[in-house]
Scaffold this motif. Structure first.
Motif, PDB file in Angstrom:
ATOM      1  N   VAL A   1       0.991  -0.603  -0.124  1.00  0.00           N
ATOM      2  CA  VAL A   1       0.206   0.193   0.419  1.00  0.00           C
ATOM      3  C   VAL A   1       0.877   1.571   0.212  1.00  0.00           C
ATOM      4  CG1 VAL A   1      -0.470  -0.071   2.735  1.00  0.00           C
ATOM      5  CG2 VAL A   1      -2.187   0.753   1.720  1.00  0.00           C
ATOM      6  N   ASN A  41       4.949   0.549   1.762  1.00  0.00           N
ATOM      7  CA  ASN A  41       4.996  -0.108   2.594  1.00  0.00           C
ATOM      8  C   ASN A  41       4.335  -1.928   1.977  1.00  0.00           C
ATOM      9  OD1 ASN A  41       5.459  -0.955   5.189  1.00  0.00           O
ATOM     10  ND2 ASN A  41       3.041  -1.045   5.831  1.00  0.00           N
ATOM     11  N   MET A  90       3.430  -5.280   3.963  1.00  0.00           N
ATOM     12  CA  MET A  90       3.486  -6.204   4.945  1.00  0.00           C
ATOM     13  C   MET A  90       2.688  -7.347   4.875  1.00  0.00           C
ATOM     14  SD  MET A  90       0.094  -6.064   7.140  1.00  0.00           S
ATOM     15  CE  MET A  90      -0.158  -6.698   7.989  1.00  0.00           C
ATOM     16  N   THR A 150      -1.251  -2.129  13.171  1.00  0.00           N
ATOM     17  CA  THR A 150      -0.682  -2.433  12.690  1.00  0.00           C
ATOM     18  C   THR A 150      -0.743  -1.174  11.681  1.00  0.00           C
ATOM     19  OG1 THR A 150      -2.017  -4.523  12.035  1.00  0.00           O
ATOM     20  CG2 THR A 150      -1.260  -3.522  10.300  1.00  0.00           C
ATOM     21  N   SER A 165      -0.129  -0.974   8.643  1.00  0.00           N
ATOM     22  CA  SER A 165      -0.839  -0.518   6.983  1.00  0.00           C
ATOM     23  C   SER A 165      -2.203   0.146   7.384  1.00  0.00           C
ATOM     24  CB  SER A 165      -1.347  -1.841   6.100  1.00  0.00           C
ATOM     25  OG  SER A 165       0.567  -2.376   6.239  1.00  0.00           O
ATOM     26  N   LEU A 216      -3.036   3.354   6.511  1.00  0.00           N
ATOM     27  CA  LEU A 216      -2.739   3.702   5.200  1.00  0.00           C
ATOM     28  C   LEU A 216      -3.507   3.146   3.622  1.00  0.00           C
ATOM     29  CD1 LEU A 216       1.287   3.096   5.074  1.00  0.00           C
ATOM     30  CD2 LEU A 216       0.512   4.870   5.240  1.00  0.00           C
ATOM     31  N   ILE A 217      -4.546   2.177   3.814  1.00  0.00           N
ATOM     32  CA  ILE A 217      -4.954   1.939   3.138  1.00  0.00           C
ATOM     33  C   ILE A 217      -6.088   2.859   3.189  1.00  0.00           C
ATOM     34  CG2 ILE A 217      -7.365  -0.283   3.161  1.00  0.00           C
ATOM     35  CD1 ILE A 217      -4.672  -1.845   4.250  1.00  0.00           C
ATOM     36  N   PHE A 261      -4.597  -0.745  -2.490  1.00  0.00           N
ATOM     37  CA  PHE A 261      -3.983  -2.167  -2.218  1.00  0.00           C
ATOM     38  C   PHE A 261      -3.987  -3.479  -2.995  1.00  0.00           C
ATOM     39  CE2 PHE A 261      -7.229  -3.414   0.843  1.00  0.00           C
ATOM     40  CZ  PHE A 261      -7.371  -4.636   0.471  1.00  0.00           C
ATOM     41  N   SER A 294       7.737  -3.293  10.781  1.00  0.00           N
ATOM     42  CA  SER A 294       7.880  -1.998  10.384  1.00  0.00           C
ATOM     43  C   SER A 294       7.788  -0.470  10.058  1.00  0.00           C
ATOM     44  CB  SER A 294       6.720  -1.338  12.039  1.00  0.00           C
ATOM     45  OG  SER A 294       6.437   0.256  11.100  1.00  0.00           O
TER      46      SER A 294
END
Length: 231
Positions: free
Chosen positions: A17, A24, A26, A49, A51, A54-55, A61, A81
């Motif tokens: 993402v 990033n 993960m 998390t 992410s 970010l999502i 993503f 991370s």
């Protein structure tokens, strides 16, 4: 005692993402397909998390479902991370720009997705997304699977036996449904029961003798199956 959730078997996903620090990546073992048409996938992420925001900010993503030779990459991506390091600098990671969002190369399948729904759960959060583009490796690699640790997928399991069940219809007949390998017509208690339906199953209403407690279902090339007659 091992927690029950660690006894489930699943694929291993690499979620990519974009964000303010770059892309990033993960590792996410809770990555699933949840609908066929339209094709929807979901990832379930923990409360800490990085992410997750970010999502939600990007609205998009990608998930790469790992091949068996990506175990080290999955372990690395799940062990640090984006707040600590830029994972995209690793030579073990190959990112492609994608048509809608970047994705990780080398897996069994990579899908670029648009976020459709956020489902809060008691601890985790599920992100449901529609697949906009897909990327497949050629030749197709074998998948990496998670069952406690990470494992290679074994050989296909061949079916060898008939499995049958019944439902009594009236005093003299039962419905028999059976599946299994083999060829040619099905037989119930030695009598021809036909070739089966379009899915290869036996679905037949057959007479049974008064007091019968069991039916035997056979097909050439398979071990017979039996089922109780009740009611």
């Amino acid at each position: 005692m091992t927690p029950a959730w660690k006894l489930f078997t699943c694929t291993v996903g690499l979620v990519a993402v974009p964000g303010p620090r770059g892309v990033n990546v993960m590792a996410c073992e809770w990555s699933y397909v949840v609908n066929k048409d339209p094709l929807l996938v979901a990832v379930v992420l923990g409360p800490r998390t990085a992410s997750r925001p970010l999502i939600e900010d990007a609205g998009a993503f990608a998930i790469t479902f790992c091949a068996e030779d990506q175990a080290e990459l999955a372990d690395f991506a799940g062990s640090c991370s984006v707040t600590e390091v830029d994972k995209a600098t690793s030579d073990a990671l190959t990112l492609r720009p994608g048509r809608h969002t970047p994705w990780v190369a080398g897996g069994v399948l990579a899908v670029e997705c648009r976020l459709r729904q956020i489902v809060p759960l008691p601890v985790h959060t599920m992100y449901v997304a529609e697949v906009l583009a897909e990327h497949r490796s050629t030749p197709a690699p074998r998948p990496l699977v998670k069952h406690g640790g990470m494992h290679r997928l074994g050989e296909p399991v061949g079916r060898t036996a008939v499995v049958a069940a019944t439902r009594r219809l009236d005093s003299g007949r039962v419905r028999v449904v059976a599946t299994g390998p083999g060829e040619g017509p099905w037989r119930v208690d030695g009598a021809d029961a036909g070739p089966g339906d379009a899915r290869g199953r036996l679905v037949a209403d057959v007479p049974v003798a008064e007091g019968a407690r069991q039916v035997r279902v056979e097909r050439d090339g398979a071990r017979p199956g039996t089922a109780a007659v009740t009611g």
